[in-house]
Design a protein around this motif. Sequence first.
Motif, PDB file in Angstrom:
ATOM      1  N   TYR A  11      -0.742   7.818  -8.270  1.00 45.58           N
ATOM      2  CA  TYR A  11      -1.081   7.299  -6.947  1.00 45.58           C
ATOM      3  C   TYR A  11      -0.022   7.671  -5.908  1.00 45.58           C
ATOM      4  O   TYR A  11      -0.354   8.071  -4.784  1.00 45.58           O
ATOM      5  CB  TYR A  11      -1.231   5.778  -7.011  1.00 45.58           C
ATOM      6  N   TYR A  15      -2.272   9.503  -3.275  1.00 45.62           N
ATOM      7  CA  TYR A  15      -3.006   8.443  -2.586  1.00 45.62           C
ATOM      8  C   TYR A  15      -3.666   8.941  -1.291  1.00 45.62           C
ATOM      9  O   TYR A  15      -3.182   9.874  -0.645  1.00 45.62           O
ATOM     10  CB  TYR A  15      -2.090   7.261  -2.280  1.00 45.62           C
ATOM     11  N   LYS A  17      -4.456   8.877   2.450  1.00 47.93           N
ATOM     12  CA  LYS A  17      -3.672   8.465   3.620  1.00 47.93           C
ATOM     13  C   LYS A  17      -4.602   7.765   4.621  1.00 47.93           C
ATOM     14  O   LYS A  17      -5.176   8.380   5.505  1.00 47.93           O
ATOM     15  CB  LYS A  17      -2.969   9.675   4.229  1.00 47.93           C
ATOM     16  N   TRP A  20      -4.725   1.678   7.088  1.00 46.59           N
ATOM     17  CA  TRP A  20      -4.284   0.360   6.611  1.00 46.59           C
ATOM     18  C   TRP A  20      -3.284   0.461   5.462  1.00 46.59           C
ATOM     19  O   TRP A  20      -2.735  -0.535   5.023  1.00 46.59           O
ATOM     20  CB  TRP A  20      -5.482  -0.491   6.196  1.00 46.59           C
ATOM     21  N   ARG A  21      -3.048   1.667   4.968  1.00 41.70           N
ATOM     22  CA  ARG A  21      -2.064   1.857   3.905  1.00 41.70           C
ATOM     23  C   ARG A  21      -0.634   1.899   4.457  1.00 41.70           C
ATOM     24  O   ARG A  21       0.336   1.910   3.704  1.00 41.70           O
ATOM     25  CB  ARG A  21      -2.354   3.175   3.166  1.00 41.70           C
ATOM     26  N   LYS A  22      -0.517   1.930   5.780  1.00 41.76           N
ATOM     27  CA  LYS A  22       0.811   2.039   6.399  1.00 41.76           C
ATOM     28  C   LYS A  22       1.478   0.678   6.574  1.00 41.76           C
ATOM     29  O   LYS A  22       2.579   0.592   7.104  1.00 41.76           O
ATOM     30  CB  LYS A  22       0.685   2.713   7.774  1.00 41.76           C
ATOM     31  N   LYS A  24       1.718  -3.781   5.249  1.00 42.46           N
ATOM     32  CA  LYS A  24       1.383  -4.884   4.356  1.00 42.46           C
ATOM     33  C   LYS A  24       1.042  -6.130   5.163  1.00 42.46           C
ATOM     34  O   LYS A  24       0.981  -7.231   4.614  1.00 42.46           O
ATOM     35  CB  LYS A  24       2.543  -5.172   3.393  1.00 42.46           C
ATOM     36  N   ILE A  29      -4.788  -5.761   6.546  1.00 41.54           N
ATOM     37  CA  ILE A  29      -5.437  -5.532   5.242  1.00 41.54           C
ATOM     38  C   ILE A  29      -6.751  -6.297   5.166  1.00 41.54           C
ATOM     39  O   ILE A  29      -7.765  -5.792   4.660  1.00 41.54           O
ATOM     40  CB  ILE A  29      -4.501  -5.962   4.084  1.00 41.54           C
ATOM     41  N   SER A  32      -9.417  -4.413   7.101  1.00 41.46           N
ATOM     42  CA  SER A  32      -9.857  -3.216   6.368  1.00 41.46           C
ATOM     43  C   SER A  32     -10.743  -3.586   5.183  1.00 41.46           C
ATOM     44  O   SER A  32     -11.765  -2.940   4.944  1.00 41.46           O
ATOM     45  CB  SER A  32      -8.646  -2.409   5.889  1.00 41.46           C
ATOM     46  N   ILE A 121      -1.663  -6.819  -2.669  1.00 41.96           N
ATOM     47  CA  ILE A 121      -1.064  -5.809  -1.785  1.00 41.96           C
ATOM     48  C   ILE A 121      -0.050  -6.435  -0.837  1.00 41.96           C
ATOM     49  O   ILE A 121       1.044  -5.891  -0.634  1.00 41.96           O
ATOM     50  CB  ILE A 121      -2.162  -5.072  -0.982  1.00 41.96           C
ATOM     51  N   GLN A 175      -4.434  -0.479  -5.942  1.00 47.90           N
ATOM     52  CA  GLN A 175      -4.759   0.639  -5.054  1.00 47.90           C
ATOM     53  C   GLN A 175      -4.907   1.947  -5.832  1.00 47.90           C
ATOM     54  O   GLN A 175      -5.731   2.800  -5.484  1.00 47.90           O
ATOM     55  CB  GLN A 175      -3.696   0.774  -3.965  1.00 47.90           C
ATOM     56  N   ASP A 179      -8.243   4.375  -5.883  1.00 48.39           N
ATOM     57  CA  ASP A 179      -8.238   5.804  -5.555  1.00 48.39           C
ATOM     58  C   ASP A 179      -8.668   6.678  -6.731  1.00 48.39           C
ATOM     59  O   ASP A 179      -9.310   7.713  -6.534  1.00 48.39           O
ATOM     60  CB  ASP A 179      -6.860   6.220  -5.052  1.00 48.39           C
TER      61      ASP A 179
END
Length: 348
Positions: A11, A15, A17, A20-22, A24, A29, A32, A121, A175, A179
Amino acid sequence: MDFSKKIINWYKKNYRKLPWRKTKNPYYILVSEFMLQQTKVSQSIKYYSNFIKKFPNINKLARAKEKDVLKEWEGLGYYSRAINLHSFSKKLKNNIFPKKYKELIKYKGIGPYTGAAIASICFNEVIPAIDGNALRVFSRYLGIFNDITSTKTKNTFRIIILKMMNSESPGLFNQAIMDIGSILCTPKKTKCLLCPVKDSCFSIKNGTVDKLPIKRRIKSIKHRFFYYIFICDSDKNIYLNKRSKKDIWKGLYDFPLIESKNKLTIHEIIEKICKKFRLIVSNIMIIFKIKHKLTHQILFIQFLNCEILQNLKKKIFFDNFFLIQHNKIGEFPFPRPIILFLKHEKMI
């Protein structure tokens, strides 16, 4: 190297990009995850960015009108998600975001998967987030032939996966599974050779990749026929209604509607207009048609321009409808078929 370490290492290098992955930030989150319920990632990205721009924090969302929240959601579908998200923001006491899974799932719209995703997360809680991707990955990896749509099977998966999870990085674990399911262990055309755990996968060893997961039979498709009556007064003000029934598009706006289980003739439509709305129709014309597909429904929709003999200003002919100026119509949230109609008529 155990299962969790392999998938987390994969991952970190592979992962997706996603915006919302940028972060916490639990609010980001949450937004999303609500959008990703029943919606593809590619479709959600633009809506997510615009929604966060309009409502940058939970306070701003809580103070917003439902109409404005639905307007930002317009076109994304499954509008109960937006209503539940808005409701969640208003119910928070002192704007304190729940940190535990058991607290999160008390709120309407936050189910086991969404609650587990946020808790793991954002707050590092060790709990598996089990969605369709996870069920597919683990049913293939472990060789589980039980029906993945049953509650009993999902509970079994939850117990098994919990034992396999990385307790130090539960968010990364969840996560990674998301993925792998989206990129490699897909419903069709799997990329098994690229899988980080292919050497220990039951389905690769036994040739059952295409046979798993097992799902019960999908419900039959329901057909519905919608006939929207486009009526405006002499000043070009348009009649609208806010949908309040617990059905598709609850909370959105539409025109006077005749709904039927079967296709109607023009004569039958006129009869129903007279009976339902107590109107005398002098002329009626179909101005737009569309077929709209939902998960278990197909809507056959026609928009009809009606000439009415009564003076509408002197007669309240149906409840819950109101007039708006034609140049204000773009301020209201509508179902996608009505948006397409309004664009066709160059009204928005």
